[in-house]
Design an enzyme around this catalytic site. Structure first.
Site, PDB file in Angstrom:
ATOM      1  CE  LYS A   1      17.517  40.127 -10.235  1.00  0.00           C
ATOM      2  NZ  LYS A   1      16.672  38.941 -10.022  1.00  0.00           N
ATOM      3  CB  ILE A   2      21.310  44.855  -5.063  1.00  0.00           C
ATOM      4  CG1 ILE A   2      22.236  45.483  -4.021  1.00  0.00           C
ATOM      5  CG2 ILE A   2      20.884  45.846  -6.126  1.00  0.00           C
ATOM      6  CD1 ILE A   2      23.614  45.810  -4.558  1.00  0.00           C
TER       7      ILE A   2
END
Length: 381
Positions: free
Chosen positions: A194-195
């Site tokens: 994920k970011i």
């Protein structure tokens, strides 16, 4: 050059800075390696400060957050829950955990998220049969805000509470407001791709203090207040550890830069691949929406090129570049073969014709050129 001559270029690898070590070192020095501690409290405050949510509970995964969020909304055996078909399986699995039944809804072609028109169709059909869904799971796929005002208006009209799955959308906004704060409950994932990552983890956000307290209770094995171990409700071992929360605190300090870089990567691909006939980037931002561009994706038009997404994926592998098909719709998965589906052609076509490109925020311009050159090498021959 052979593929082994290149370093592996991954789809979305973790991108750590030096900030994370400060929190980890402090936790170890203070012997806060137990499940809870100052980093956990601080990480939850950081998320609340960023999103504007009243309360946050950090958990072991985004899946755990969806599970407990659905339980907050009263989902139980025999209930029905509306859910987009075009999403990762973790969105829908908790429906089954609770003995409920998913009702799948197609996407729309702009944002690739749940279609308001198909949602209305599903709700009207259920209403005619005197059935009322217990909840709607609303997903912001690949970090892209859905058509929020339209979807929320339909849900409100039919009295359906909303769980907002923003697992891929930390840092995305709609009308300037952070995603995860539009529904009764919001959810994030901090998985390794994920970011923002805590290695593994997630969070649930809500504006209701009683709900946050209940989630903490359930997530720590639902232990009753007693000197001995006493349990009156079913609980789970779902809390995020203090050490992993320390990684999260350091990552939060970098979030704005990470979103900026992912958006720049999408813009770079868009500029340098615009001359390739039959290839388009997506999904597209809705009016008033801003995506974190977690993953940059492409669609291949079969009427303009003979190359399939799978052929393209295998070609990129010869250059040691990881890519990935778009999510296979859940109504096509054997696990959900018996689940009802409203629509289906849009998300099926997206799956058949789409591919995710490397989008990690640590990519250099030379990496982007490598991807683009490999793409042109097969698509323009």
């Amino acid at each position: 050059m052979r593929s082994q001559d290149y370093d592996r270029l991954y789809l979305s690898p973790p991108h750590l800075g030096r900030h994370e070590l400060n929190y980890l070192h402090k936790a170890i020095e203070d012997n806060w390696v137990a499940p809870v501690g100052p980093n956990l409290d601080g990480f939850e405050r950081d998320i609340c400060e960023f999103t504007g949510a009243g309360h946050c509970v950090a958990l072991s995964s985004g899946t755990a957050a969806i599970h407990l969020g659905l339980r907050l909304l009263g989902v139980g055996p025999g209930d029905e829950v509306l859910c987009p078909s075009f999403t990762f399986v973790a969105t829908a699995n908790p429906i089954l955990y609770l003995g409920a039944r998913p009702i799948f809804v197609d996407s729309e072609a702009e944002t690739w998220n749940i279609c308001p028109e198909r949602l209305r169709e599903a709700l009207e059909d259920m209403q005619r049969q005197n059935r009322r869904p217990k909840a709607l799971i609303l997903v912001h796929l690949y970090g892209m805000p859905c058509r929020l005002r339209e979807v929320l208006a339909v849900a409100q009209e039919f009295g359906v509470p909303v769980l907002e799955d923003a697992a891929e959308a930390l840092g995305s906004r709609y009308e300037g407001q952070p995603l995860s704060t539009f529904g009764e409950v919001g959810v994030f994932s901090f998985n390794g791709n994920k970011i923002l990552t805590t290695s593994g983890g997630g969070a649930l956000v809500t504006n209701r203090p009683d709900w946050a307290e209940k989630v903490r209770f359930w997530a720590t094995q639902a232990r009753d207040p007693a000197p001995h171990y006493q349990h009156s409700e079913l609980g789970y071992n779902y809390r995020l550890s203090n050490l992993l929360a320390g990684i999260g605190r350091g990552q939060m300090e970098l979030l704005a830069d990470r979103v900026k870089k992912r958006r720049e990567i999408y813009a770079w691909y868009q500029e340098h691949l615009r001359a390739v006939p039959g290839l388009t980037l997506g999904p597209q931002e809705p009016t008033h929406g801003q995506s974190n561009r977690w993953l940059s994706c492409v669609l291949l038009n079969p009427t303009e090129m003979a190359v399939t997404p799978e052929q393209l994926r295998l070609h990129l592998e010869t250059h040691n570049i990881e890519s990935r098909p778009l999510w296979k719709p859940l109504h096509l998965q054997p696990l959900f073969a018996e689940a009802p589906m409203y629509g289906g052609s849009v998300c099926t076509n997206l799956f058949v014709h789409g591919l995710c490109l490397p989008s990690g925020s640590s990519m250099q311009e030379s990496d982007l050129h490598r991807v683009a050159d490999a793409l042109r090498g097969i698509l323009l021959t």
